[in-house]
Scaffold this motif. Structure first.
Motif, PDB file in Angstrom:
ATOM      1  N   VAL A   6     -12.696  67.400  71.642  1.00 36.32           N
ATOM      2  CA  VAL A   6     -13.993  67.719  71.044  1.00 36.32           C
ATOM      3  C   VAL A   6     -14.181  66.835  69.817  1.00 36.32           C
ATOM      4  O   VAL A   6     -13.548  67.026  68.783  1.00 36.32           O
ATOM      5  N   GLY A   7     -15.041  65.851  69.956  1.00 32.03           N
ATOM      6  CA  GLY A   7     -15.258  64.882  68.893  1.00 32.03           C
ATOM      7  C   GLY A   7     -14.493  63.600  69.159  1.00 32.03           C
ATOM      8  O   GLY A   7     -13.335  63.633  69.583  1.00 32.03           O
ATOM      9  N   ALA A   8     -15.161  62.483  68.933  1.00 32.52           N
ATOM     10  CA  ALA A   8     -14.509  61.176  69.076  1.00 32.52           C
ATOM     11  C   ALA A   8     -14.611  60.424  67.759  1.00 32.52           C
ATOM     12  O   ALA A   8     -14.888  59.230  67.716  1.00 32.52           O
ATOM     13  N   GLY A  42     -17.457  51.003  73.978  1.00 32.19           N
ATOM     14  CA  GLY A  42     -16.154  51.530  74.319  1.00 32.19           C
ATOM     15  C   GLY A  42     -15.524  52.202  73.111  1.00 32.19           C
ATOM     16  O   GLY A  42     -16.052  52.132  71.993  1.00 32.19           O
ATOM     17  N   LEU A  43     -14.417  52.870  73.325  1.00 32.50           N
ATOM     18  CA  LEU A  43     -13.661  53.469  72.230  1.00 32.50           C
ATOM     19  C   LEU A  43     -12.684  52.427  71.703  1.00 32.50           C
ATOM     20  O   LEU A  43     -11.720  52.062  72.393  1.00 32.50           O
ATOM     21  N   VAL A  44     -12.939  51.957  70.500  1.00 35.64           N
ATOM     22  CA  VAL A  44     -12.132  50.893  69.908  1.00 35.64           C
ATOM     23  C   VAL A  44     -11.164  51.506  68.890  1.00 35.64           C
ATOM     24  O   VAL A  44     -11.572  52.263  68.008  1.00 35.64           O
ATOM     25  N   ILE A  45      -9.889  51.187  69.030  1.00 43.18           N
ATOM     26  CA  ILE A  45      -8.862  51.599  68.065  1.00 43.18           C
ATOM     27  C   ILE A  45      -8.273  50.346  67.439  1.00 43.18           C
ATOM     28  O   ILE A  45      -7.850  49.422  68.145  1.00 43.18           O
ATOM     29  N   LYS A  46      -8.258  50.332  66.105  1.00 38.62           N
ATOM     30  CA  LYS A  46      -7.624  49.255  65.357  1.00 38.62           C
ATOM     31  C   LYS A  46      -6.488  49.876  64.551  1.00 38.62           C
ATOM     32  O   LYS A  46      -6.724  50.706  63.672  1.00 38.62           O
ATOM     33  N   LEU A 130     -13.725  55.919  60.664  1.00 29.30           N
ATOM     34  CA  LEU A 130     -14.593  55.108  61.519  1.00 29.30           C
ATOM     35  C   LEU A 130     -15.223  54.007  60.686  1.00 29.30           C
ATOM     36  O   LEU A 130     -15.715  54.262  59.583  1.00 29.30           O
ATOM     37  N   ASP A 131     -15.223  52.790  61.203  1.00 29.56           N
ATOM     38  CA  ASP A 131     -15.905  51.721  60.485  1.00 29.56           C
ATOM     39  C   ASP A 131     -17.392  51.721  60.841  1.00 29.56           C
ATOM     40  O   ASP A 131     -17.874  52.582  61.589  1.00 29.56           O
ATOM     41  N   GLN A 132     -18.136  50.783  60.317  1.00 31.96           N
ATOM     42  CA  GLN A 132     -19.587  50.784  60.483  1.00 31.96           C
ATOM     43  C   GLN A 132     -20.017  50.583  61.938  1.00 31.96           C
ATOM     44  O   GLN A 132     -21.145  50.905  62.311  1.00 31.96           O
ATOM     45  N   VAL A 137     -10.295  53.153  62.803  1.00 29.20           N
ATOM     46  CA  VAL A 137      -9.398  52.290  62.041  1.00 29.20           C
ATOM     47  C   VAL A 137      -8.291  53.158  61.457  1.00 29.20           C
ATOM     48  O   VAL A 137      -8.537  54.004  60.597  1.00 29.20           O
ATOM     49  N   GLN A 138      -7.077  52.965  61.942  1.00 28.47           N
ATOM     50  CA  GLN A 138      -5.920  53.755  61.526  1.00 28.47           C
ATOM     51  C   GLN A 138      -5.031  52.873  60.658  1.00 28.47           C
ATOM     52  O   GLN A 138      -4.610  51.808  61.090  1.00 28.47           O
TER      53      GLN A 138
END
Length: 309
Positions: A6-8, A42-46, A130-132, A137-138
């Protein structure tokens, strides 16, 4: 194992994304605006633990009502009432819900809505935002999600969840004493969020300034006294352990509440500090430092037009 996140946002996007990256059956329940963004980007993870670009399954509340095995709640406390309504169509007789909210006030509300046996304990340690562009961003070495059955039993369902959560690029940890872990996290985050929002600073400059360090110690001691007044299972030497932890983590670390303030977003003043101050009032406990932290957050809420609580 079918997982509904629940929540991205920063937390749900990170841990749900790591499960999806591994190959688990993960769906995200999101608002329309976030759905449109994720469909586009897409779901981007950095992350220092590995970047990822994922194409998750997405739902908006009410779509495809059917039960999931596990529901991860990763929103903020002020979104809890809406989330309870949103997830109802996805909760079945065998569903287990893992809330990752900080604090403790949400547990009773969730248990009342779905039954106490449905609600596991959960918490996480992760510095993420979350970035802009909506990417997760972890930014630190710590990225732990801790979960467990609140009565300490180890059932077949929890074993299946543990297996599903294993071997990802983040740390999913099964706790045999999740109640203590949740209270200890609550004490730690009460202090970290309190001082970083009060001083509008990362942790390092606060602990390097003598009066900043004193405020940190007072926050920790006041919160511990309040929690122990209702029998919270904090364990021994918790103040000393948290004091050491606050001095060992990165000087640049910020609390998620501080990041929310910097973005002009709502904060969890009542869920964190109003809850503790109500207990303090009922038990005749003085908490002047926590009162200042709470006042600071309430003034911010009113200045920004957030009027609840």
């Amino acid at each position: 194992m079918r997982v509904l996140v629940v929540g991205a946002g920063a937390v749900g996007g990170y841990f749900g994304g790591r499960l999806l990256e591994k190959g688990e059956d993960v769906t995200f329940l999101v608002r329309n605006r976030r759905k449109e963004q994720l469909l586009k980007t897409g779901l981007v993870i950095k992350s220092q633990h590995g970047d990822a670009l994922l194409r998750p399954q997405l739902l908006v509340s009410g779509e495809q009502p059917e039960p999931y095995d596990v529901i991860l709640l990763s929103m903020k406390a002020y979104q809890l009432d809406a989330a309870i309504s949103d997830i109802a169509p996805y909760v079945g007789a065998d569903t287990l819900i893992i809330p990752l909210l900080n604090g403790m006030a949400h547990v009773e509300k969730l248990a009342h809505a779905f039954g106490k046996e449905t609600i596991l304990g959960g918490l996480c340690f992760v510095e993420a935002t979350l970035d802009q562009d909506g990417a997760v961003v972890q930014t630190s070495a710590i990225h732990d999600l801790v979960f467990g059955i609140r009565n300490g039993e180890q059932t077949e369902r929890i074993k299946r969840i543990t297996e599903a959560f294993s071997e990802t690029k983040s740390n999913f940890v099964l706790s045999d004493n999740i109640n203590q872990a949740m209270w200890q996290k609550y004490l730690f985050i009460t202090t970290l969020a309190g001082i970083t929002t009060l001083f509008r600073s990362p942790l390092g400059p606060i602990r390097d300034e003598s009066l900043g360090a004193l405020t940190m110690k007072q926050t920790l001691q006041e919160a511990e006294q309040i929690m122990r007044s209702i029998g919270a299972p904090l364990g021994e030497e918790i103040v000393e352990n948290n004091w050491d932890k606050l001095h060992s983590i990165e000087a640049t670390i910020k609390s998620s509440m501080q990041r929310d303030m910097e973005k002009g977003l709502p904060v969890e003043a009542d869920h964190f500090y109003g809850y503790l101050l109500n207990i303090a009032k009922e038990n005749g406990i003085a908490a002047p430092t926590l009162e200042k932290i709470y006042a600071n957050l309430k003034i911010y809420e009113r200045q920004m037009g957030f009027r609840w609580g």
